[in-house]
Design a protein around this motif. Structure first.
Motif, PDB file in Angstrom:
ATOM      1  N   LYS A  65      28.763  49.230  36.620  1.00 44.56           N
ATOM      2  CA  LYS A  65      28.419  50.602  37.101  1.00 44.56           C
ATOM      3  C   LYS A  65      28.640  50.480  38.571  1.00 44.56           C
ATOM      4  CE  LYS A  65      24.581  50.601  33.888  1.00 44.56           C
ATOM      5  NZ  LYS A  65      23.197  50.439  33.657  1.00 44.56           N
ATOM      6  N   GLN A  66      30.032  50.543  38.881  1.00 46.06           N
ATOM      7  CA  GLN A  66      30.741  50.554  40.219  1.00 46.06           C
ATOM      8  C   GLN A  66      31.815  51.539  40.241  1.00 46.06           C
ATOM      9  OE1 GLN A  66      31.017  46.261  40.028  1.00 46.06           O
ATOM     10  NE2 GLN A  66      30.957  46.263  42.263  1.00 46.06           N
ATOM     11  N   GLN A  67      31.939  51.967  41.394  1.00 50.08           N
ATOM     12  CA  GLN A  67      33.127  52.993  41.676  1.00 50.08           C
ATOM     13  C   GLN A  67      34.507  52.140  41.614  1.00 50.08           C
ATOM     14  OE1 GLN A  67      32.719  56.131  42.386  1.00 50.08           O
ATOM     15  NE2 GLN A  67      34.756  56.423  42.439  1.00 50.08           N
ATOM     16  N   VAL A  68      35.447  52.646  41.085  1.00 50.09           N
ATOM     17  CA  VAL A  68      36.926  51.782  41.080  1.00 50.09           C
ATOM     18  C   VAL A  68      37.380  52.146  42.550  1.00 50.09           C
ATOM     19  CG1 VAL A  68      39.032  51.707  39.993  1.00 50.09           C
ATOM     20  CG2 VAL A  68      37.110  52.155  38.688  1.00 50.09           C
ATOM     21  N   LEU A  69      37.539  51.174  43.264  1.00 55.21           N
ATOM     22  CA  LEU A  69      38.385  51.211  44.685  1.00 55.21           C
ATOM     23  C   LEU A  69      39.562  50.140  44.824  1.00 55.21           C
ATOM     24  CD1 LEU A  69      35.014  51.002  46.677  1.00 55.21           C
ATOM     25  CD2 LEU A  69      36.342  52.990  46.146  1.00 55.21           C
ATOM     26  N   LEU A  70      40.739  50.760  44.781  1.00 57.47           N
ATOM     27  CA  LEU A  70      41.825  50.104  44.800  1.00 57.47           C
ATOM     28  C   LEU A  70      42.723  50.593  45.983  1.00 57.47           C
ATOM     29  CD1 LEU A  70      42.798  50.230  40.953  1.00 57.47           C
ATOM     30  CD2 LEU A  70      41.970  48.361  42.323  1.00 57.47           C
ATOM     31  N   ALA A  71      43.437  49.581  46.631  1.00 60.38           N
ATOM     32  CA  ALA A  71      44.566  50.025  47.734  1.00 60.38           C
ATOM     33  C   ALA A  71      45.763  50.603  47.149  1.00 60.38           C
ATOM     34  CB  ALA A  71      44.531  48.704  48.689  1.00 60.38           C
ATOM     35  N   ALA A  72      46.248  51.376  47.650  1.00 54.98           N
ATOM     36  CA  ALA A  72      47.547  51.891  47.021  1.00 54.98           C
ATOM     37  C   ALA A  72      48.804  50.790  47.112  1.00 54.98           C
ATOM     38  CB  ALA A  72      48.043  53.036  47.648  1.00 54.98           C
ATOM     39  N   HIS A  73      48.546  49.586  47.652  1.00 55.10           N
ATOM     40  CA  HIS A  73      49.609  48.694  47.422  1.00 55.10           C
ATOM     41  C   HIS A  73      49.332  47.612  46.302  1.00 55.10           C
ATOM     42  CE1 HIS A  73      46.651  47.082  50.166  1.00 55.10           C
ATOM     43  NE2 HIS A  73      47.019  45.720  49.692  1.00 55.10           N
ATOM     44  N   THR A  74      48.147  47.716  45.693  1.00 54.97           N
ATOM     45  CA  THR A  74      47.696  46.932  44.499  1.00 54.97           C
ATOM     46  C   THR A  74      47.237  48.001  43.405  1.00 54.97           C
ATOM     47  OG1 THR A  74      45.331  46.835  45.321  1.00 54.97           O
ATOM     48  CG2 THR A  74      47.030  45.085  45.951  1.00 54.97           C
ATOM     49  N   PRO A  75      48.509  48.579  42.724  1.00 51.69           N
ATOM     50  CA  PRO A  75      48.119  49.443  41.672  1.00 51.69           C
ATOM     51  C   PRO A  75      47.831  48.635  40.448  1.00 51.69           C
ATOM     52  CG  PRO A  75      50.484  49.310  41.875  1.00 51.69           C
ATOM     53  CD  PRO A  75      49.890  48.463  43.120  1.00 51.69           C
ATOM     54  N   PRO A  76      47.096  49.120  39.630  1.00 55.85           N
ATOM     55  CA  PRO A  76      46.396  48.432  38.313  1.00 55.85           C
ATOM     56  C   PRO A  76      47.604  48.297  37.256  1.00 55.85           C
ATOM     57  CG  PRO A  76      45.556  50.612  38.323  1.00 55.85           C
ATOM     58  CD  PRO A  76      46.414  50.639  39.561  1.00 55.85           C
ATOM     59  N   LEU A  77      47.497  47.089  36.384  1.00 53.46           N
ATOM     60  CA  LEU A  77      48.322  46.985  35.605  1.00 53.46           C
ATOM     61  C   LEU A  77      47.793  47.353  34.177  1.00 53.46           C
ATOM     62  CD1 LEU A  77      49.590  43.291  36.407  1.00 53.46           C
ATOM     63  CD2 LEU A  77      50.748  45.506  36.790  1.00 53.46           C
ATOM     64  N   ALA A  78      46.437  47.091  33.987  1.00 52.73           N
ATOM     65  CA  ALA A  78      45.695  47.621  32.615  1.00 52.73           C
ATOM     66  C   ALA A  78      44.301  47.581  33.062  1.00 52.73           C
ATOM     67  CB  ALA A  78      45.964  46.578  31.573  1.00 52.73           C
ATOM     68  N   ALA A  79      43.559  48.416  32.113  1.00 51.20           N
ATOM     69  CA  ALA A  79      41.836  48.432  32.631  1.00 51.20           C
ATOM     70  C   ALA A  79      41.183  48.926  31.210  1.00 51.20           C
ATOM     71  CB  ALA A  79      41.519  49.023  33.571  1.00 51.20           C
TER      72      ALA A  79
END
Length: 159
Positions: A65-79
């Protein structure tokens, strides 16, 4: 009577099948989008608080139950993410694009579109399980086939 109701009627006569715990009539809709990195980052943030897991090149992030927070230099591979009756599946594609599948799944005994089968898997975290709904729908000759499995919950396990 639609296919799902027929399948439930067939399953009900099998003595070894516990319908109440394993098979559920549901209404499911599916939407698929292809996104660039900028659009993906905006879309993930707009989801609000979610649960699930997200994999980057260096780690797997567990969300509760958290907000997804990612830096632009670490894009996701899968979720695989979920909130309420909605589940999202994210896959990386070639050329800096991502596919985001959205599944809205609600219990519906009157006009079901799919039959959901409850499946549990052990999670990486000790004492927790991943609970999925396999979504079965009519294929060729109206035979049931599973085309998707959607993460629905984290559950405590006896292990």
């Amino acid at each position: 009577m639609n296919n799902v109701k027929n399948w439930l009627a067939d399953l009900a006569v099998l003595p070894e099948v516990n319908l109440a715990r394993r098979w559920l009539p549901v209404r499911s809709t599916h939407q698929c989008d292809t996104l660039t990195l900028d659009k993906l980052m905006h879309t993930l943030q707009a989801l609000g608080p979610v649960s699930g897991w997200l994999q980057t090149a260096g780690e797997v992030v567990w969300l509760n139950k958290q907000q997804v927070l990612l830096a632009a230099h670490t894009p996701p591979l899968a979720a695989e993410l979920f909130a309420g009756d909605t589940g999202w599946q994210l896959s990386s594609l070639p050329r800096g694009r991502w596919q985001l599948d959205r599944h809205d799944v609600n219990l519906d005994e009157q006009e079901p579109t799919h039959l959901a089968r409850v499946v549990r898997h052990l999670a990486v975290q000790r004492g927790r399980q991943l609970m999925y709904w396999q979504l079965w729908q009519a294929g060729e000759d109206n035979a049931p086939e599973c085309r998707a499995a959607v993460l629905r919950a984290f559950e405590e396990s006896p292990v």
